[in-house]
Every structure is written in structure tokens, then in C-alpha cells.
Scaffold this motif. Structure first.
Motif, PDB file in Angstrom:
ATOM      1  N   MET A   1       0.795  -1.268  -0.102  1.00 23.62           N
ATOM      2  CA  MET A   1       0.123   0.020  -0.012  1.00 23.62           C
ATOM      3  C   MET A   1       1.068   1.105  -0.051  1.00 23.62           C
ATOM      4  O   MET A   1       1.742   1.412   0.823  1.00 23.62           O
ATOM      5  CB  MET A   1      -1.026  -0.008   1.392  1.00 23.62           C
ATOM      6  CG  MET A   1      -1.786  -1.268   1.303  1.00 23.62           C
ATOM      7  SD  MET A   1      -2.996  -1.278   2.670  1.00 23.62           S
ATOM      8  CE  MET A   1      -4.226   0.152   2.066  1.00 23.62           C
TER       9      MET A   1
ATOM     10  N   PHE B   1       1.286   4.770   0.569  1.00 26.18           N
ATOM     11  CA  PHE B   1       0.934   6.093   1.468  1.00 26.18           C
ATOM     12  C   PHE B   1       1.984   7.249   1.274  1.00 26.18           C
ATOM     13  O   PHE B   1       3.217   7.076   1.249  1.00 26.18           O
ATOM     14  CB  PHE B   1       0.720   5.982   3.028  1.00 26.18           C
ATOM     15  CG  PHE B   1      -0.338   4.939   2.972  1.00 26.18           C
ATOM     16  CD1 PHE B   1      -1.581   5.426   3.450  1.00 26.18           C
ATOM     17  CD2 PHE B   1      -0.240   3.499   3.381  1.00 26.18           C
ATOM     18  CE1 PHE B   1      -2.489   4.728   3.388  1.00 26.18           C
ATOM     19  CE2 PHE B   1      -1.189   2.919   3.798  1.00 26.18           C
ATOM     20  CZ  PHE B   1      -2.535   3.430   3.750  1.00 26.18           C
TER      21      PHE B   1
ATOM     22  N   TRP C   1      -3.175   7.979  -0.323  1.00 26.63           N
ATOM     23  CA  TRP C   1      -3.199   6.856  -0.570  1.00 26.63           C
ATOM     24  C   TRP C   1      -3.229   6.426  -1.952  1.00 26.63           C
ATOM     25  O   TRP C   1      -4.205   6.886  -2.805  1.00 26.63           O
ATOM     26  CB  TRP C   1      -4.395   5.872   0.006  1.00 26.63           C
ATOM     27  CG  TRP C   1      -4.340   4.517  -0.108  1.00 26.63           C
ATOM     28  CD1 TRP C   1      -3.319   3.590  -0.225  1.00 26.63           C
ATOM     29  CD2 TRP C   1      -5.519   3.778  -0.695  1.00 26.63           C
ATOM     30  NE1 TRP C   1      -3.897   2.419  -0.409  1.00 26.63           N
ATOM     31  CE2 TRP C   1      -5.098   2.529  -0.606  1.00 26.63           C
ATOM     32  CE3 TRP C   1      -6.779   4.125  -0.971  1.00 26.63           C
ATOM     33  CZ2 TRP C   1      -6.031   1.473  -1.229  1.00 26.63           C
ATOM     34  CZ3 TRP C   1      -7.555   3.150  -1.442  1.00 26.63           C
ATOM     35  CH2 TRP C   1      -7.352   1.951  -1.454  1.00 26.63           C
ATOM     36  N   ASN C   2      -2.134   5.635  -2.373  1.00 29.36           N
ATOM     37  CA  ASN C   2      -1.992   5.486  -3.998  1.00 29.36           C
ATOM     38  C   ASN C   2      -2.043   6.834  -5.013  1.00 29.36           C
ATOM     39  O   ASN C   2      -2.966   6.429  -5.786  1.00 29.36           O
ATOM     40  CB  ASN C   2      -3.096   4.436  -4.457  1.00 29.36           C
ATOM     41  CG  ASN C   2      -2.872   3.039  -3.918  1.00 29.36           C
ATOM     42  OD1 ASN C   2      -1.751   2.713  -3.356  1.00 29.36           O
ATOM     43  ND2 ASN C   2      -4.002   1.862  -3.941  1.00 29.36           N
TER      44      ASN C   2
ATOM     45  N   LEU D   1      -6.324  11.123   0.797  1.00 32.65           N
ATOM     46  CA  LEU D   1      -7.214   9.960   1.625  1.00 32.65           C
ATOM     47  C   LEU D   1      -8.589  10.523   1.884  1.00 32.65           C
ATOM     48  O   LEU D   1      -8.938  11.341   2.212  1.00 32.65           O
ATOM     49  CB  LEU D   1      -6.277  10.037   2.995  1.00 32.65           C
ATOM     50  CG  LEU D   1      -6.529   8.679   4.004  1.00 32.65           C
ATOM     51  CD1 LEU D   1      -6.086   7.606   3.201  1.00 32.65           C
ATOM     52  CD2 LEU D   1      -5.688   9.000   5.053  1.00 32.65           C
TER      53      LEU D   1
END
Length: 226
Positions: free
Chosen positions: A98, A100, A149-150, A154
Motif C-alpha cells: 500500500m 501512502f 493513498w495510491n 485520503l
């Protein structure tokens, strides 16, 4: 704590220079009792506070030399950090790789300068949540206050505008909707810790509960944890 702080800073510098070797927690990347998923389940207290960026602030204080209250503009002006890590929820799901982006906990510590007596960190959230961690756990090279995120901001359901990411602990130790960080000279239990969850929360040791006989109803259903 001073020696541990210096050692942590050395690890951080090595990582930023591309010279650090990743810490091997287990021969099996997936912690015991976990299953791999490819989505990002939404888990919270049932409250998703709407915090406009012009109203958001992060108060950082306690046993520090330079307490501050950051606006969103102040927060985003700090050095930014992108890292890829694994995410482990105590309800038995994990997701690998993931991405971040946010502000490294090292940067926060450098900004406020923890006093020698600081040993723990207490996090409070806009939804009334709280959690606690030893300072040395937070002083790891993959711990951050994340806002993306990605590559995307967020979302509120995942703890936006900003949340704490502590990859080597079960995810409830990383508070969503973060609003306050307090450096302390003692340990104070947070929301789930006073309700029977482990105070240390190491996934590789399956430290889910303070008393393994006291397993909450619905555990493993992906519905009963932060």
C-alpha cells in the motif's frame, strides 16, 4: 531514549539514501492468522467526521521542547514522504504494497523535539478515538501521518484528511482522522486498549487481545474494529 533516537535517525538516513535493508519480520510475509485481500475495507467507530481543510489542525505537544499547532497549509509545507508498506488489520485481513504519502514521524519529532523523559505517544482523533504507542515504535522509518493513498487524497472513510500509519503494528494503532499527538513520560491506554485489545499489537506475535480468552463477539467479521 537518546541513543534509540539517534539509532532511529541513522536508519532513516540510510533509507532515504537508498542504503537501508528492509527489516525481515518473518520468513512468511503474511502474519499468522491473517488472510490477504486486495481491497481496503472501511472500519471505524461509525463516525466519519467531516473536517474541512481550512478548519483542520494538528496539535502536537506534551513532553516536547517546541509544541506546535499545524494548519493544513503548515502540515503540507513540511517535507513530504512516500512509502510502500503492508497493512494488517486485527480482524484478520492484510493488504500488501500500500502506497501512502504524508509527513514522516521523524519530521514531526524533529519539529517538536521530544524531551529526554518522553517514552510514549498518545494519539487523539476528530471522531473521539484514541490510541497509544511507545515512542520507539513510532520512531521507525515507515511511520507517518498520511494524507494520500495510491496517489490520491485520503478519503474520509479511510481516515482523511490525515491518519497515522504504523505498518509493523495492527492498524488500530494508527489513528484515523488525526487531530492531536501528545508525547508522554508514561503509557496511557487508548480506546480499544481499555476494551481488552493488546497494548503492544504486534501482528507477527498475534498480539490481538490483552486476554486471549476475552475474544469480542463478531471478531473476524470485519465489522468490529477501527
Amino acid at each position: 531514549m537518546k541513543d534509540a533516537y539517534i539509532a532511529a535517525k541513522e536508519r532513516w538516513a540510510a533509507k532515504m539514501a537508498g542504503k537501508a535493508k528492509p527489516v525481515v519480520r518473518s520468513k512468511d510475509r503474511l502474519p499468522p492468522g491473517q488472510r490477504l485481500v486486495h481491497n481496503f475495507p472501511v472500519l471505524d467507530l461509525g463516525i466519519q467526521p467531516d473536517v474541512p481543510l481550512d478548519k483542520w489542525e494538528l496539535k502536537i505537544g506534551g513532553k516536547v521542547e517546541n509544541p506546535v499547532t499545524l494548519s493544513w497549509k503548515d502540515f503540507m509545507a513540511l517535507p513530504q514522504f512516500t512509502d510502500i508498506s503492508d497493512f494488517h488489520c486485527v480482524t484478520t485481513w492484510s493488504q500488501f504494497d500500500m502506497e501512502f504519502t504524508g509527513v514522516a514521524f521523524f519530521t514531526i519529532a524533529d519539529l517538536v523535539k521530544p524531551k529526554p523523559e518522553a517514552t510514549h505517544v498518545f494519539f487523539k482523533s476528530y471522531d473521539g478515538y484514541s490510541t497509544n504507542n511507545p515512542l520507539d515504535v513510532c520512531m521507525d522509518d515507515d511511520v507517518m501521518i498520511a494524507h494520500s493513498w495510491n496517489g490520491k487524497p485520503l478519503s474520509k472513510e479511510h481516515g482523511g484528511p490525515a491518519r497515522v500509519i504504523i505498518p509493523k503494528r495492527y492498524a488500530w494503532k494508527g489513528a484515523k482522522f488525526i487531530r492531536e499527538i501528545t508525547f508522554m513520560d508514561r503509557d496511557i491506554l487508548g480506546f480499544w486498549e481499555v476494551r481488552g485489545y493488546s497494548n503492544s499489537a504486534d501482528p507477527w506475535l498475534e498480539e490481538r487481545f490483552a486476554d486471549v480468552k476475552n475474544v469480542p463477539p463478531g471478531f473476524g467479521s470485519d465489522k468490529a474494529i477501527y
